[in-house]
Design a protein around this motif. Structure first.
Motif, PDB file in Angstrom:
ATOM      1  N   ALA A   2     -20.703  11.701 -29.732  1.00  0.00           N
ATOM      2  CA  ALA A   2     -20.905  11.276 -31.001  1.00  0.00           C
ATOM      3  C   ALA A   2     -20.941  12.679 -31.921  1.00  0.00           C
ATOM      4  O   ALA A   2     -20.547  12.775 -33.156  1.00  0.00           O
ATOM      5  CB  ALA A   2     -22.190  10.450 -31.468  1.00  0.00           C
ATOM      6  N   VAL A   3     -21.712  13.704 -31.384  1.00  0.00           N
ATOM      7  CA  VAL A   3     -22.123  14.805 -32.154  1.00  0.00           C
ATOM      8  C   VAL A   3     -20.475  15.642 -32.251  1.00  0.00           C
ATOM      9  O   VAL A   3     -19.947  16.394 -33.397  1.00  0.00           O
ATOM     10  CB  VAL A   3     -23.174  15.708 -31.298  1.00  0.00           C
ATOM     11  N   VAL A   4     -19.798  15.661 -31.195  1.00  0.00           N
ATOM     12  CA  VAL A   4     -18.626  16.291 -31.005  1.00  0.00           C
ATOM     13  C   VAL A   4     -17.485  15.673 -31.944  1.00  0.00           C
ATOM     14  O   VAL A   4     -16.765  16.286 -32.633  1.00  0.00           O
ATOM     15  CB  VAL A   4     -18.081  16.606 -29.692  1.00  0.00           C
ATOM     16  N   GLU A   5     -17.560  14.220 -31.885  1.00  0.00           N
ATOM     17  CA  GLU A   5     -16.675  13.537 -32.847  1.00  0.00           C
ATOM     18  C   GLU A   5     -16.887  13.781 -34.395  1.00  0.00           C
ATOM     19  O   GLU A   5     -16.140  14.117 -35.078  1.00  0.00           O
ATOM     20  CB  GLU A   5     -16.760  12.034 -32.691  1.00  0.00           C
ATOM     21  N   ILE A   6     -18.153  14.026 -34.743  1.00  0.00           N
ATOM     22  CA  ILE A   6     -18.566  14.187 -36.144  1.00  0.00           C
ATOM     23  C   ILE A   6     -18.103  15.562 -36.369  1.00  0.00           C
ATOM     24  O   ILE A   6     -17.402  15.781 -37.518  1.00  0.00           O
ATOM     25  CB  ILE A   6     -20.042  13.842 -36.698  1.00  0.00           C
ATOM     26  N   ASP A   7     -18.815  16.452 -35.706  1.00  0.00           N
ATOM     27  CA  ASP A   7     -18.606  17.860 -35.942  1.00  0.00           C
ATOM     28  C   ASP A   7     -17.103  18.447 -35.784  1.00  0.00           C
ATOM     29  O   ASP A   7     -16.442  18.839 -36.580  1.00  0.00           O
ATOM     30  CB  ASP A   7     -19.667  18.933 -35.304  1.00  0.00           C
ATOM     31  N   LEU A   8     -16.498  18.345 -34.418  1.00  0.00           N
ATOM     32  CA  LEU A   8     -15.350  19.001 -34.240  1.00  0.00           C
ATOM     33  C   LEU A   8     -14.140  18.180 -34.706  1.00  0.00           C
ATOM     34  O   LEU A   8     -13.134  18.513 -35.376  1.00  0.00           O
ATOM     35  CB  LEU A   8     -15.468  19.248 -32.752  1.00  0.00           C
ATOM     36  N   ILE A   9     -13.955  17.002 -33.998  1.00  0.00           N
ATOM     37  CA  ILE A   9     -13.133  15.734 -34.394  1.00  0.00           C
ATOM     38  C   ILE A   9     -13.083  15.620 -35.816  1.00  0.00           C
ATOM     39  O   ILE A   9     -11.913  15.402 -36.473  1.00  0.00           O
ATOM     40  CB  ILE A   9     -13.190  14.698 -33.621  1.00  0.00           C
ATOM     41  N   GLY A  10     -14.046  15.515 -36.543  1.00  0.00           N
ATOM     42  CA  GLY A  10     -14.042  15.248 -37.896  1.00  0.00           C
ATOM     43  C   GLY A  10     -13.553  16.554 -38.827  1.00  0.00           C
ATOM     44  O   GLY A  10     -12.951  16.319 -39.663  1.00  0.00           O
ATOM     45  N   THR A  11     -13.623  17.698 -38.180  1.00  0.00           N
ATOM     46  CA  THR A  11     -13.059  18.906 -38.747  1.00  0.00           C
ATOM     47  C   THR A  11     -11.565  18.938 -38.666  1.00  0.00           C
ATOM     48  O   THR A  11     -10.650  19.077 -39.709  1.00  0.00           O
ATOM     49  CB  THR A  11     -13.465  20.043 -38.219  1.00  0.00           C
ATOM     50  N   PHE A  12     -11.114  18.542 -37.472  1.00  0.00           N
ATOM     51  CA  PHE A  12      -9.588  18.440 -37.250  1.00  0.00           C
ATOM     52  C   PHE A  12      -9.043  17.214 -38.264  1.00  0.00           C
ATOM     53  O   PHE A  12      -8.038  17.383 -38.798  1.00  0.00           O
ATOM     54  CB  PHE A  12      -9.445  18.082 -35.849  1.00  0.00           C
ATOM     55  N   ASN A  13      -9.834  16.178 -38.263  1.00  0.00           N
ATOM     56  CA  ASN A  13      -9.152  15.086 -39.016  1.00  0.00           C
ATOM     57  C   ASN A  13      -9.033  15.479 -40.609  1.00  0.00           C
ATOM     58  O   ASN A  13      -8.278  15.226 -40.983  1.00  0.00           O
ATOM     59  CB  ASN A  13     -10.118  13.695 -38.807  1.00  0.00           C
ATOM     60  N   THR A  14     -10.191  16.076 -40.952  1.00  0.00           N
ATOM     61  CA  THR A  14     -10.306  16.620 -42.336  1.00  0.00           C
ATOM     62  C   THR A  14      -8.951  17.598 -42.579  1.00  0.00           C
ATOM     63  O   THR A  14      -8.480  17.333 -43.799  1.00  0.00           O
ATOM     64  CB  THR A  14     -11.466  17.244 -42.789  1.00  0.00           C
ATOM     65  N   VAL A  15      -8.854  18.343 -41.709  1.00  0.00           N
ATOM     66  CA  VAL A  15      -7.771  19.454 -41.752  1.00  0.00           C
ATOM     67  C   VAL A  15      -6.338  18.818 -41.899  1.00  0.00           C
ATOM     68  O   VAL A  15      -5.459  18.794 -42.756  1.00  0.00           O
ATOM     69  CB  VAL A  15      -7.788  20.540 -40.900  1.00  0.00           C
ATOM     70  N   ARG A  16      -6.034  17.737 -41.192  1.00  0.00           N
ATOM     71  CA  ARG A  16      -4.835  17.264 -40.792  1.00  0.00           C
ATOM     72  C   ARG A  16      -4.493  16.459 -42.089  1.00  0.00           C
ATOM     73  O   ARG A  16      -3.135  16.341 -42.487  1.00  0.00           O
ATOM     74  CB  ARG A  16      -4.860  16.246 -39.577  1.00  0.00           C
ATOM     75  N   ALA A  17      -5.616  15.770 -42.546  1.00  0.00           N
ATOM     76  CA  ALA A  17      -5.485  14.907 -43.926  1.00  0.00           C
ATOM     77  C   ALA A  17      -5.077  15.696 -45.063  1.00  0.00           C
ATOM     78  O   ALA A  17      -4.675  15.169 -46.047  1.00  0.00           O
ATOM     79  CB  ALA A  17      -6.727  13.899 -44.030  1.00  0.00           C
ATOM     80  N   THR A  18      -5.644  17.127 -45.261  1.00  0.00           N
ATOM     81  CA  THR A  18      -5.501  17.734 -46.260  1.00  0.00           C
ATOM     82  C   THR A  18      -4.518  18.814 -46.432  1.00  0.00           C
ATOM     83  O   THR A  18      -4.195  19.450 -47.353  1.00  0.00           O
ATOM     84  CB  THR A  18      -7.191  18.433 -46.676  1.00  0.00           C
ATOM     85  N   MET A  19      -4.167  19.277 -45.198  1.00  0.00           N
ATOM     86  CA  MET A  19      -3.129  20.548 -45.043  1.00  0.00           C
ATOM     87  C   MET A  19      -2.025  20.537 -45.819  1.00  0.00           C
ATOM     88  O   MET A  19      -1.729  21.413 -46.424  1.00  0.00           O
ATOM     89  CB  MET A  19      -3.107  20.744 -43.557  1.00  0.00           C
ATOM     90  N   GLU A  20      -1.236  19.337 -46.086  1.00  0.00           N
ATOM     91  CA  GLU A  20      -0.113  19.474 -46.860  1.00  0.00           C
ATOM     92  C   GLU A  20      -0.196  19.761 -48.241  1.00  0.00           C
ATOM     93  O   GLU A  20       0.158  20.647 -48.870  1.00  0.00           O
ATOM     94  CB  GLU A  20       0.671  18.190 -46.614  1.00  0.00           C
ATOM     95  N   GLU A  21      -1.433  19.209 -48.937  1.00  0.00           N
ATOM     96  CA  GLU A  21      -1.801  19.484 -50.261  1.00  0.00           C
ATOM     97  C   GLU A  21      -2.443  20.942 -50.352  1.00  0.00           C
ATOM     98  O   GLU A  21      -2.040  21.752 -51.113  1.00  0.00           O
ATOM     99  CB  GLU A  21      -2.987  18.497 -50.609  1.00  0.00           C
ATOM    100  N   VAL A  22      -3.401  21.488 -49.459  1.00  0.00           N
ATOM    101  CA  VAL A  22      -3.734  22.845 -49.504  1.00  0.00           C
ATOM    102  C   VAL A  22      -2.639  23.843 -49.271  1.00  0.00           C
ATOM    103  O   VAL A  22      -2.727  24.728 -50.236  1.00  0.00           O
ATOM    104  CB  VAL A  22      -4.905  22.979 -48.244  1.00  0.00           C
TER     105      VAL A  22
END
Length: 293
Positions: free
Chosen positions: A127-147
Motif C-alpha cells: 500500500a505504501v509503495v503503491e501510493i508513494d512510488l506507483i502513484g508518482t509514476f502514474n502522475t508523471v505518465r498522465a501529465t508528461m505530454e502536457e508538461v
C-alpha cells in the motif's frame, strides 16, 4: 551560557517577485492537506492556478475553496486515487478543461505509518509503495505530454528516511528511495524536451501527519534539539524550496534532491532506543499510537 540562535521561517513573498508564476498552472497530488497544500497556497499567491488531487472529494473541494479565498487565484478539486492511473488521467482532463494546460506538477501523495518489519503485512508494505512510488509514476505518465508542451517542471516530495537504515520505516524508506531514482531517470529522459525533474526531501515539518506519527509523544522538544538549526521545520520552508525549483532561477537544476531539514541529516539523534526498539517492539508501541505491530 549563550542561547542557540534560531532562524525563523521566511514567507516566500518576502523574497521573490509577486507575479513570478502568473498564468502558470500547477497539478498537485496530495494537495488537499499538509506540505503540498502549503506549497500550493504559496504558488497561488505568486499567480499560479492550481488543480489539487486527493481521494476525499468533499475535503478536497473545501481545500480548493479555501485556497481561492486566501490567495485570490483559481483552484479546482480534481478527485482521484494515484494508485489508479485512469482516475489521474481524468483529473488531468478536468485540469485542461478548466485551465487549458499544465506547467508544473507536484507529486506529493504519500502514505506512511510506524511499523517494524515483523509487524508489516505484504499488503501494508504494498500500500505504501503503491501510493508513494506507483502513484508518482502514474502522475508523471498522465501529465508528461502536457508538461513537455510547456517545457515545464516536476517536483517530487521525497524524504530523508532512506539515507540510513531507519527502524520502523522500511516501507516508506523503500518507496522514497524509488522516487529519488525515478526522478533522476525522468530528468535524463525529458531533459531534451525542456522538462526538469527534482525532489525536495523535507525534514521534520510541524503540523503534518508525518510529524505527528514520527515524533514520540511528548518528545517534541528533544526532537528539536537534534536539529542543527534548532527548530522544527515549517511548511513555508518547503514552499520556498518549491518556488525556487519551479522558477527560472533553477533552469539549469534537474535530477537533484534538495534536502530541506535544518541540517538534521548530518546530525541524526536517536529516533528510537536501539537495539531495544527492535528487540522488544511491543514495549515502544505506546509511543506511536498509529503504529502497526
Amino acid at each position: 551560557m549563550t542561547e542557540p540562535y534560531k532562524h525563523k521561517a521566511v514567507p516566500a513573498l518576502d523574497v521573490f517577485k509577486p507575479d513570478l508564476f502568473k498564468d502558470k498552472v500547477v497539478f498537485v497530488t496530495g494537495g488537499g492537506s499538509g506540505i503540498c497544500y502549503g506549497v500550493t497556497e504559496t504558488l497561488m499567491r505568486f499567480g499560479a492556478k492550481a488543480a489539487i488531487v486527493g481521494r476525499k472529494a468533499e475535503r478536497l473541494r473545501a481545500a480548493a475553496q479555501q485556497l481561492e479565498r486566501d490567495t485570490k487565484s483559481k483552484a479546482i478539486a480534481t478527485p482521484g486515487d494515484v494508485r489508479k492511473i485512469e482516475t489521474i488521467q481524468h483529473a488531468v482532463k478536468q485540469t485542461l478543461d478548466a485551465f487549458g494546460k499544465i506547467d508544473f506538477v507536484i507529486c506529493g501523495a504519500a502514505g506512511n505509518f510506524m511499523a517494524p518489519i515483523e509487524g508489516l503485512s505484504s499488503n501494508a508494505f504494498r500500500a505504501v509503495v503503491e501510493i508513494d512510488l506507483i502513484g508518482t509514476f502514474n502522475t508523471v505518465r498522465a501529465t508528461m505530454e502536457e508538461v513537455k508542451k510547456n517545457h515545464g517542471s516536476y517536483v517530487h516530495i521525497s524524504a530523508t528516511l532512506h539515507y540510513s537504515g531507519l527502524p520502523w520505516q522500511s516501507a516508506a524508506s523503500s518507496a522514497k528511495a524509488g522516487i529519488d531514482a525515478f526522478s533522476a531517470a525522468l530528468a535524463v529522459e525529458l531533459g531534451p524536451f525542456g522538462v526538469r525533474s527534482n525532489c525536495i526531501a523535507p525534514g521534520l515539518i510541524a503540523g503534518t501527519e508525518g510529524a505527528d506519527r514520527l515524533v514520540p509523544q511528548g518528545q517534541e522538544e528533544m526532537a528539536q534539539g537534534f536539529i542543527p538549526m534548532q527548530r522544527i521545520g515549517q511548511k513555508e520552508d518547503i514552499a520556498n524550496a518549491a518556488v525556487f525549483l519551479f522558477s527560472e532561477a533553477a533552469s539549469w537544476v534537474t535530477g537533484q534532491i534538495l534536502v530541506v531539514d535544518g541540517g538534521s541529516v548530518h546530525f541524526r539523534g536517536p529516533f528510537l532506543p536501539y537495539p531495544d526498539a527492535v528487540m522488544d517492539t511491543q514495549s515502544f508501541k505506546s509511543l506511536f499510537p498509529g503504529s502497526k505491530m
